[in-house]
Design an enzyme around this catalytic site. Structure first.
Site, short mmCIF file in Angstrom:
data_model
loop_
_atom_site.label_atom_id
_atom_site.label_comp_id
_atom_site.label_asym_id
_atom_site.label_seq_id
_atom_site.Cartn_x
_atom_site.Cartn_y
_atom_site.Cartn_z
N CYS A 36 2.85 -4.53 16.31
CA CYS A 36 2.33 -3.87 17.30
C CYS A 36 0.63 -3.87 17.31
O CYS A 36 0.02 -4.13 16.49
CB CYS A 36 2.72 -2.06 16.88
SG CYS A 36 4.19 -1.98 16.68
N CYS B 194 3.15 8.63 1.56
CA CYS B 194 3.39 7.61 2.48
C CYS B 194 3.94 6.29 1.85
O CYS B 194 3.05 5.57 1.36
CB CYS B 194 2.19 7.57 3.46
SG CYS B 194 2.25 6.58 4.79
N SER C 121 8.53 6.12 16.81
CA SER C 121 7.19 6.03 17.47
C SER C 121 7.29 5.40 18.88
O SER C 121 7.32 4.26 18.94
CB SER C 121 6.46 4.57 16.49
OG SER C 121 6.31 5.44 15.43
N LEU C 122 7.22 6.30 19.73
CA LEU C 122 7.35 6.01 21.18
C LEU C 122 6.07 5.41 21.64
O LEU C 122 6.11 4.53 22.31
CB LEU C 122 7.40 7.54 21.59
CG LEU C 122 8.30 7.47 23.06
CD1 LEU C 122 9.72 6.78 22.91
CD2 LEU C 122 8.53 8.69 23.66
N GLU D 199 0.68 -1.18 -0.03
CA GLU D 199 0.05 0.05 -0.12
C GLU D 199 0.73 1.30 0.00
O GLU D 199 1.76 0.95 0.69
CB GLU D 199 -0.85 0.03 1.23
CG GLU D 199 -2.00 -0.74 1.22
CD GLU D 199 -3.18 -0.57 2.04
OE1 GLU D 199 -3.94 -1.42 2.20
OE2 GLU D 199 -3.09 0.28 2.80
N CYS E 170 -2.01 -1.70 15.38
CA CYS E 170 -1.72 -1.45 14.11
C CYS E 170 -2.15 -2.55 13.21
O CYS E 170 -1.79 -3.89 13.26
CB CYS E 170 -0.09 -1.06 13.71
SG CYS E 170 0.40 -0.91 12.08
N GLU F 136 8.49 -1.85 8.79
CA GLU F 136 9.58 -1.25 9.72
C GLU F 136 10.52 -0.93 9.08
O GLU F 136 11.58 -1.69 8.64
CB GLU F 136 9.52 -2.01 10.96
CG GLU F 136 10.72 -1.76 11.65
CD GLU F 136 10.66 -0.14 12.24
OE1 GLU F 136 9.90 0.19 12.67
OE2 GLU F 136 11.68 0.57 11.97
N1 SAH Z 1 6.89 0.97 11.22
C1 SAH Z 1 7.14 2.34 11.27
C2 SAH Z 1 6.31 3.08 10.25
C3 SAH Z 1 4.90 2.54 9.96
S1 SAH Z 1 3.71 3.28 10.95
C4 SAH Z 1 6.83 2.92 12.62
O1 SAH Z 1 6.29 2.39 13.71
O2 SAH Z 1 6.83 4.05 13.14
C5 SAH Z 1 3.39 5.02 11.03
C6 SAH Z 1 2.94 5.55 12.19
O3 SAH Z 1 1.37 5.09 12.39
C7 SAH Z 1 3.46 4.96 13.44
O4 SAH Z 1 3.78 6.14 14.29
C8 SAH Z 1 2.66 4.36 13.89
O5 SAH Z 1 2.70 3.80 15.31
C9 SAH Z 1 1.26 4.85 13.67
N2 SAH Z 1 -0.03 4.14 14.05
C10 SAH Z 1 -0.30 2.74 13.56
N3 SAH Z 1 -1.32 2.21 13.94
C11 SAH Z 1 -2.01 3.40 14.25
C12 SAH Z 1 -3.45 3.46 14.39
N4 SAH Z 1 -4.41 2.33 14.37
N5 SAH Z 1 -3.97 4.74 14.65
C13 SAH Z 1 -3.05 5.64 14.51
N6 SAH Z 1 -1.57 5.82 14.32
C14 SAH Z 1 -1.41 4.44 13.87
#
Ligand code: SAH
Length: 347
Positions: free
Chosen positions: A123, A112, A219-220, A99, A126, A167
């Site tokens: 996670c 993106c 992504s903390l 995507e 996600c 990632e």
């Molecule tokens: N793996 C990388 C990049 C992909 S996600 C990372 O984790 O940073 C990009 C951003 O979207 C990250 O900050 C992720 O935590 C956030 N994200 C993932 N699932 C989400 C959700 N359901 N709602 C809002 N943000 C989300």
């Protein structure tokens, strides 16, 4: 600022290669060196999908090269949200689907991009992680996503964020090559490129070595280790303390700020106490915090906090002199928002 030289790529696709590499390639084909420049222009500016399209090349050579892979994907599906965000399912050479999202605003076109097919990080909040991991993307497969969106919008891409599927720092070498190609070949400024990571041990220092002027976003999502491990299974192998230490070094090396992303999950990590704890964690750090109100996915029952609650969280950070913004994700209606990406046409 100069970046270190680009590693010569051995892969067969022509996309993702630098002017120097393309020039070497045409010379190997017993063609004059200037054809390298032509090829570079046709690949990156004119979006050629086959060598046969490159009409400045001699006809006989073009026919010979008809089957030489360039490395472009095809659009398997496209959906457009009411806010004009476009989500694409792109089919790669081996049939895998990824995507990509195109996000237009008044002055910008942001893409993106995905860095992997699926994602192994799993996670909890996600969607991408729910369907597992298939493979890493090659650099040219990342560059292709940007060219594809640019062509579809008929507009120059101004910004790229590595926030699609995958990632990026589990695929650092290809991501670094893609960043260099997007900068040097496609012409996007390094400061307009953002790599977002949940954190992978040793990879932030690896990225720092490159001394790129890109933005690193972490992504903390949690203000302490225990909370973070509940959300991010890989968090146990890379404690917050180490992540913060690596970020401090990253800032020293690159002189760039690091951004922190914090997803807000109602009743889980969104209380004023959590905000205090986060402010404490980021003390003395020149940074920017991006609060991301949770975008719903079907597998889990987290909730997005109320506006009031989000504002209260924001105020605590502001009172601690931390620059903060709330990112209301775009593309929600097309399931194209952060964390909603999965390679599924039937959603
Ligand atoms: N793996 C990388 C990049 C992909 S996600 C990372 O984790 O940073 C990009 C951003 O979207 C990250 O900050 C992720 O935590 C956030 N994200 C993932 N699932 C989400 C959700 N359901 N709602 C809002 N943000 C989300």
């Amino acid at each position: 600022m100069l970046t270190k030289g680009r590693k010569l790529l051995s892969q067969s696709a022509l996309l993702g290669k630098s002017l120097e590499e393309l020039t070497n390639w045409v010379k190997e084909q017993k063609q004059p060196a200037y054809r390298g420049k032509q090829l570079h222009r046709w690949l990156y500016q004119k979006g050629a999908r086959s060598l046969n399209e490159i009409t400045v090349f001699p006809k006989q050579w073009r026919e010979q090269l008809e089957h030489q892979p360039i490395g472009r994907s095809t659009i398997a599906h496209r959906s457009i949200a009411p806010d004009e965000t476009r989500k694409y399912l792109l089919r790669l050479y081996d049939g895998q689907i990824i995507e990509t999202v195109g996000i237009p605003t008044a002055k910008r076109l942001t893409v993106c991009v995905s860095s992997q097919v699926g994602c192994p990080m799993a996670c909890d909040f996600c969607a991408t992680g729910k369907s597992g991991f298939t493979r890493n993307l090659k650099a040219h497969e990342i560059v292709d996503q940007v060219l594809t969106v640019s062509e579809d919008f008929q507009q120059r891409v101004s910004h790229v964020v590595f926030m699609g599927m995958g990632e990026p720092l589990l695929n650092s070498e290809e991501v670094i090559s893609a960043v260099k190609s997007l900068n040097q070949d496609v012409g996007i400024g390094q400061r307009s490129l953002t790599v977002s990571t949940v954190g992978v041990p040793n990879q932030i220092p690896r990225l720092a070595e490159e001394q790129l002027q890109i933005t690193l976003a972490i992504s903390l999502h949690a203000s302490n280790q225990a909370l973070r491990e509940q959300l991010i299974p890989s968090g146990g192998g890379y404690p917050l303390e180490q992540i913060m230490a690596d970020c401090r070094d990253y800032v020293k090396w690159t002189r760039r700020r690091v951004t922190f992303e914090y997803i807000l999950l109602a009743g889980f990590n969104d209380t004023p106490d959590h905000a205090q704890e986060l402010a404490q964690l980021l003390r003395g750090f020149q940074t920017h915090v991006n609060l991301i109100p949770y975008n719903p996915i079907s597998e889990v029952d987290y909730q997005r906090p109320s506006k009031k609650r989000i504002q209260a969280f924001q105020s605590v950070l502001e009172d601690a002199n931390i620059a903060v913004s709330v990112r209301y994700s775009r593309g929600l209606e097309a399931d194209a928002a952060c964390g909603q990406l999965r390679a599924n046409q039937n959603q």
